[in-house]
Design an enzyme around this catalytic site. Structure first.
Site, PDB file in Angstrom:
ATOM      1  N   HIS A 122     -15.712   2.330 -25.256  1.00  0.00           N
ATOM      2  CA  HIS A 122     -15.195   3.212 -26.309  1.00  0.00           C
ATOM      3  C   HIS A 122     -16.292   4.108 -26.881  1.00  0.00           C
ATOM      4  CE1 HIS A 122     -12.273  -0.159 -26.278  1.00  0.00           C
ATOM      5  NE2 HIS A 122     -11.413   0.804 -26.507  1.00  0.00           N
ATOM      6  N   HIS A 123     -17.374   4.318 -26.118  1.00  0.00           N
ATOM      7  CA  HIS A 123     -18.454   5.138 -26.681  1.00  0.00           C
ATOM      8  C   HIS A 123     -17.971   6.566 -26.926  1.00  0.00           C
ATOM      9  CE1 HIS A 123     -18.729   6.327 -22.474  1.00  0.00           C
ATOM     10  NE2 HIS A 123     -19.477   7.344 -22.849  1.00  0.00           N
ATOM     11  N   ARG A 124     -16.935   6.978 -26.193  1.00  0.00           N
ATOM     12  CA  ARG A 124     -16.252   8.247 -26.466  1.00  0.00           C
ATOM     13  C   ARG A 124     -14.762   7.949 -26.502  1.00  0.00           C
ATOM     14  NH1 ARG A 124     -20.301  11.195 -27.520  1.00  0.00           N
ATOM     15  NH2 ARG A 124     -21.661  12.044 -25.931  1.00  0.00           N
TER      16      ARG A 124
ATOM     17  N   LYS B 219     -10.001   6.874 -20.882  1.00  0.00           N
ATOM     18  CA  LYS B 219      -9.173   7.592 -19.899  1.00  0.00           C
ATOM     19  C   LYS B 219      -9.251   6.916 -18.550  1.00  0.00           C
ATOM     20  CE  LYS B 219      -7.136  11.674 -18.922  1.00  0.00           C
ATOM     21  NZ  LYS B 219      -6.123  10.882 -18.251  1.00  0.00           N
TER      22      LYS B 219
ATOM     23  N   LYS C 288      -8.497   1.799 -17.228  1.00  0.00           N
ATOM     24  CA  LYS C 288      -7.654   1.794 -16.035  1.00  0.00           C
ATOM     25  C   LYS C 288      -6.482   0.864 -16.251  1.00  0.00           C
ATOM     26  CE  LYS C 288      -7.839   3.754 -11.924  1.00  0.00           C
ATOM     27  NZ  LYS C 288      -8.520   5.010 -11.580  1.00  0.00           N
TER      28      LYS C 288
ATOM     29  N   ASP D  76     -19.788  14.739 -17.305  1.00  0.00           N
ATOM     30  CA  ASP D  76     -19.837  15.189 -18.689  1.00  0.00           C
ATOM     31  C   ASP D  76     -18.445  15.498 -19.249  1.00  0.00           C
ATOM     32  OD1 ASP D  76     -21.180  15.585 -20.982  1.00  0.00           O
ATOM     33  OD2 ASP D  76     -21.922  17.595 -20.516  1.00  0.00           O
TER      34      ASP D  76
ATOM     35  N   LYS E  98     -17.984   7.553 -14.306  1.00  0.00           N
ATOM     36  CA  LYS E  98     -17.558   8.833 -13.705  1.00  0.00           C
ATOM     37  C   LYS E  98     -17.480   9.929 -14.770  1.00  0.00           C
ATOM     38  CE  LYS E  98     -14.324   8.059 -10.849  1.00  0.00           C
ATOM     39  NZ  LYS E  98     -12.999   7.754 -10.297  1.00  0.00           N
TER      40      LYS E  98
ATOM     41  N   SER F 258      -7.822  16.447 -15.609  1.00  0.00           N
ATOM     42  CA  SER F 258      -7.052  15.727 -16.630  1.00  0.00           C
ATOM     43  C   SER F 258      -7.572  16.085 -18.023  1.00  0.00           C
ATOM     44  CB  SER F 258      -7.183  14.216 -16.426  1.00  0.00           C
ATOM     45  OG  SER F 258      -6.225  13.773 -15.492  1.00  0.00           O
TER      46      SER F 258
HETATM   47  P1  NAD Z   1      -1.904   7.480  -3.102  1.00  0.00           P
HETATM   48  O1  NAD Z   1      -1.062   6.313  -3.393  1.00  0.00           O
HETATM   49  O2  NAD Z   1      -1.359   8.841  -3.367  1.00  0.00           O
HETATM   50  O3  NAD Z   1      -2.379   7.469  -1.568  1.00  0.00           O
HETATM   51  C1  NAD Z   1      -3.083   6.432  -0.955  1.00  0.00           C
HETATM   52  C2  NAD Z   1      -2.732   6.420   0.517  1.00  0.00           C
HETATM   53  O4  NAD Z   1      -3.563   5.468   1.178  1.00  0.00           O
HETATM   54  C3  NAD Z   1      -1.274   5.987   0.755  1.00  0.00           C
HETATM   55  O5  NAD Z   1      -0.650   6.942   1.570  1.00  0.00           O
HETATM   56  C4  NAD Z   1      -1.403   4.625   1.437  1.00  0.00           C
HETATM   57  O6  NAD Z   1      -0.360   4.375   2.365  1.00  0.00           O
HETATM   58  C5  NAD Z   1      -2.764   4.765   2.127  1.00  0.00           C
HETATM   59  N1  NAD Z   1      -3.397   3.486   2.449  1.00  0.00           N
HETATM   60  C6  NAD Z   1      -3.415   2.339   1.745  1.00  0.00           C
HETATM   61  N2  NAD Z   1      -4.115   1.381   2.376  1.00  0.00           N
HETATM   62  C7  NAD Z   1      -4.561   1.954   3.528  1.00  0.00           C
HETATM   63  C8  NAD Z   1      -5.337   1.475   4.621  1.00  0.00           C
HETATM   64  N3  NAD Z   1      -5.809   0.241   4.648  1.00  0.00           N
HETATM   65  N4  NAD Z   1      -5.594   2.335   5.636  1.00  0.00           N
HETATM   66  C9  NAD Z   1      -5.122   3.599   5.620  1.00  0.00           C
HETATM   67  N5  NAD Z   1      -4.391   4.106   4.609  1.00  0.00           N
HETATM   68  C10 NAD Z   1      -4.105   3.293   3.582  1.00  0.00           C
HETATM   69  O7  NAD Z   1      -3.258   7.230  -3.900  1.00  0.00           O
HETATM   70  P2  NAD Z   1      -4.335   8.320  -4.312  1.00  0.00           P
HETATM   71  O8  NAD Z   1      -4.000   8.815  -5.664  1.00  0.00           O
HETATM   72  O9  NAD Z   1      -4.529   9.302  -3.210  1.00  0.00           O
HETATM   73  O10 NAD Z   1      -5.631   7.402  -4.489  1.00  0.00           O
HETATM   74  C11 NAD Z   1      -6.442   7.055  -3.390  1.00  0.00           C
HETATM   75  C12 NAD Z   1      -7.789   6.584  -3.892  1.00  0.00           C
HETATM   76  O11 NAD Z   1      -8.395   7.615  -4.665  1.00  0.00           O
HETATM   77  C13 NAD Z   1      -7.745   5.359  -4.801  1.00  0.00           C
HETATM   78  O12 NAD Z   1      -8.919   4.611  -4.607  1.00  0.00           O
HETATM   79  C14 NAD Z   1      -7.762   5.957  -6.184  1.00  0.00           C
HETATM   80  O13 NAD Z   1      -8.250   5.058  -7.159  1.00  0.00           O
HETATM   81  C15 NAD Z   1      -8.713   7.110  -5.962  1.00  0.00           C
HETATM   82  N6  NAD Z   1      -8.614   8.204  -6.927  1.00  0.00           N
HETATM   83  C16 NAD Z   1      -7.428   8.842  -7.140  1.00  0.00           C
HETATM   84  C17 NAD Z   1      -7.388   9.893  -8.043  1.00  0.00           C
HETATM   85  C18 NAD Z   1      -6.122  10.697  -8.275  1.00  0.00           C
HETATM   86  O14 NAD Z   1      -6.196  11.717  -8.965  1.00  0.00           O
HETATM   87  N7  NAD Z   1      -4.981  10.322  -7.738  1.00  0.00           N
HETATM   88  C19 NAD Z   1      -8.540  10.277  -8.731  1.00  0.00           C
HETATM   89  C20 NAD Z   1      -9.742   9.615  -8.478  1.00  0.00           C
HETATM   90  C21 NAD Z   1      -9.755   8.580  -7.568  1.00  0.00           C
END
Ligand code: NAD
Length: 579
Positions: free
Chosen positions: A170-172, A176, A212, A205, A200, A470
């Protein structure tokens, strides 16, 4: 040395759960302690620990060593059983062969996801310019909420749903972080992801603390109505516990969730808190018509692309890998064709990169021609079929996990955590691993990859485009106006006057063509502001990470953690401690 040993014992204790749990069986505790100690000693011994013998020990006894584009067809039809022997302290374990590696529990002898985040943190903390008490404060997860509630299913049965929200720092404020829907969600995973959000945000910044959420379901097994009921009840639990609100905690999409779920969250929040005029800022990643921002869907993938582009345009850095500069002509493999994977692929393809293979849960695609997979064709196929497998423009393979081990310039894990671990890191042939997903590389795998001269671009930096945009959406909601609404026409009038003046002064009767005129005159729309702000953020952050890595003689991950830790430490130092 003594201090290192002491902290190794301390970490070993933490790993064994001594400092956070008292109900483990003694033998289980001992086993976990031994495993933790072995892991910690390897991590701490740095250069004296040679990953090569370990990689050899872990060498998977199957066809994967020969896994190449040419060998794909034979691998597709083979059910491979992989026996992996691990060094003392790990016992013998059998690695996964199913092609699905979503385990966060430390399989293969790797630390768990949460332990991995702690290990990466500790590595940077050891050289950070701050004090141990502040470091302890930064590392700890402040709050973790677990809720369980009933869902009335479509078939009339009632199911108990388990869900979490972790607020790491909660430093900021607000804190999120996204909300995930996946069957392997648990408290540890949620806390690991929340910690990554804290670091992150600090790296890019963005003035938020980290959080989460996770709902332990497989979203593909529930109808839209059931998912809506789950999301609305989860939101109401967060409201009741004061775990959501524009100034408190602002969720966003993550694995298994998207704009629709965010719209349900907003609607539920506004029903329960009708007097909050900023209610729509309680969540980001909403559909445009619900107060979302143009460009958020693409933001994470586009951010990945911006960083990769900068790295690949750096002559000195790519020369070390034996590569020439630029994205054009480079070969890329992507794991995950979801939100992040798809948009990363789009940008890379648009810049002339060759997507030579894509892995998904139900199988993968490997290009059959030099130019890689035709992405517009694949996207049209995916829209119709809801899967990438069977796409006629490429070869479908069942053993998608093997795709990660194909030769390429850049491997982009964009699915889930712990995908590259001690069981497969030795087989990775990419020159660069670009972490679009959160936590895809375990610490043991990192050591093994670096031993093979593979460069890792870390999640903290690479996928920060999502939270950056975001942040813009949250600002837009607080301002109650979209970017460009007050300025666009004014900009256009100003530029028109300038063009008219140029023509009158120097045109000698010549006029700009309508096309040139409209290009020059066009005012900025919301998406122009958003992507410009995103690019600026990613470029500045990459430069900072690169400079820190060079100046502090550490890899990019440690550099990103260092930047985050020192920024958060400054915040704690300046703001003091309440009360
Ligand atoms: P998503 O659900 O839209 O897509 C993930 C895809 O990965 C799915 O199509 C799923 O079927 C596939 N998948 C799952 N296990 C798999 C495997 N073992 N091999 C191959 N494919 C596999 O999710 P996303 O939003 O694209 O998020 C993906 C990653 O990115 C996560 O680690 C998430 O925390 C990270 N992330 C997402 C965001 C965002 O804005 N959505 C932002 C930062 C980080």
């Amino acid at each position: 040395m003594f201090l290192s040993l002491l902290s190794a014992v301390h970490l070993g204790c933490i790993h064994a759960g001594w400092l956070c749990s008292s109900d483990c069986e003694a033998s289980e505790l001992l086993k976990r302690f031994q495993r933790g100690m072995a892991m910690v000693m390897r991590m701490m011994s740095g250069s004296s620990y040679s990953a090569r013998p370990f990689a050899r020990l872990c060498a998977v006894v199957d066809a994967r060593a020969q896994f190449s584009t040419a060998a794909v067809s034979s691998v597709t039809t083979t059910t491979v059983s992989k026996s992996v022997t691990l060094p003392v302290g790990h016992g013998n374990v059998v690695a996964h062969a199913s092609g699905r590696m979503t385990d966060t529990t430390g399989a293969n002898g790797d630390p768990t996801f949460l332990e991995s985040v702690d290990i990466y943190f500790d590595k940077a903390a050891a050289i950070a310019a701050t004090t141990p008490d502040i470091l302890a404060q930064i590392k700890a997860c402040n709050n973790i909420l677990k809720v369980q509630f009933p869902l009335k299913c479509a078939n009339g049965t009632v199911e108990l749903i388990e869900a979490y929200r972790a607020q790491h720092s909660h430093h900021r404020l607000p804190v999120k972080g996204g909300i995930r829907m996946a069957p392997n969600v648990d408290a540890d995973e949620t806390m690991a992801l929340a910690a990554l959000m804290t670091f992150k945000c600090a790296v890019v910044d963005v003035p938020f603390g980290g959080a989460k959420g996770g709902i332990k379901i497989d979203p593909t097994k529930y109808s839209a109505n059931e998912k809506e009921a789950i999301i609305r009840r989860y939101t109401s639990e967060l409201v009741r516990k004061n775990f959501i609100g524009p100034s408190i905690d602002v969720p966003a999409p993550d694995y298994g969730t998207g704009p629709q779920e965010m719209a349900w969250i907003k609607d539920t929040f506004e029903h329960l808190q009708p007097n909050d005029i900023n209610g729509s800022a309680c969540v980001t990643g909403k559909p445009l018509e619900e107060g979302g921002i143009d460009g958020r869907q693409e933001a994470t993938g586009l951010g990945v692309y911006f960083c990769l582009r900068e790295f690949l345009n750096d002559e000195a850095l790519v020369a070390k890998l034996g590569l020439t500069t630029g994205i054009k002509g480079k070969t890329f493999i992507v794991q995950g064709f979801g939100n992040v994977g798809r948009h990363t692929i789009d940008s890379i393809y648009g810049a002339g990169g060759k997507i030579i293979a894509i892995a998904e849960v139900d199988g993968g695609l490997v290009a059959e021609c030099e130019d890689g997979i035709d992405i517009p064709g694949l996207k049209a196929y995916y829209k119709k079929k809801g899967t990438i497998t069977g796409y006629p423009g490429a070869k479908t393979v069942k053993f998608a996990q093997g795709i990660l081990e194909l030769p390429c310039d850049v491997l982009i894990p964009a699915a889930l955590e712990t995908q590259i671990h001690s069981g497969n890191a030795g087989n990775i042939k990419a020159k660069i691993v670009a972490e679009a997903a959160n936590g895809p590389v375990t610490p043991l795998a990192e050591t093994m990859l670096e031993d093979n001269d593979v460069v890792i671009l870390p999640d903290l930096l690479l996928n920060a485009g999502g939270v950056t945009v975001s942040y813009f959406e949250w600002l837009k909601n607080l301002n109650h106006i979209h970017f460009g609404r007050m300025s666009r026409r004014m900009e256009e009038r100003g530029k028109t006057a300038l063009i008219d003046a140029l023509e009158n002064q120097f045109g000698n009767g010549h006029r700009f063509s309508d096309e040139v005129r409209s290009q020059v005159v066009k005012g900025n729309t919301e998406v122009d502001f958003v992507w410009s702000g995103l690019e600026e953020t990613m470029l500045l952050s990459w430069e900072n990470v690169k400079r820190t890595s060079q100046g502090r003689n550490c890899n990019y991950r440690t550099a990103a953690y260092l930047i985050a830790i020192e920024r958060i430490a400054t915040c704690y130092r300046v703001s003091g401690i309440f009360p």
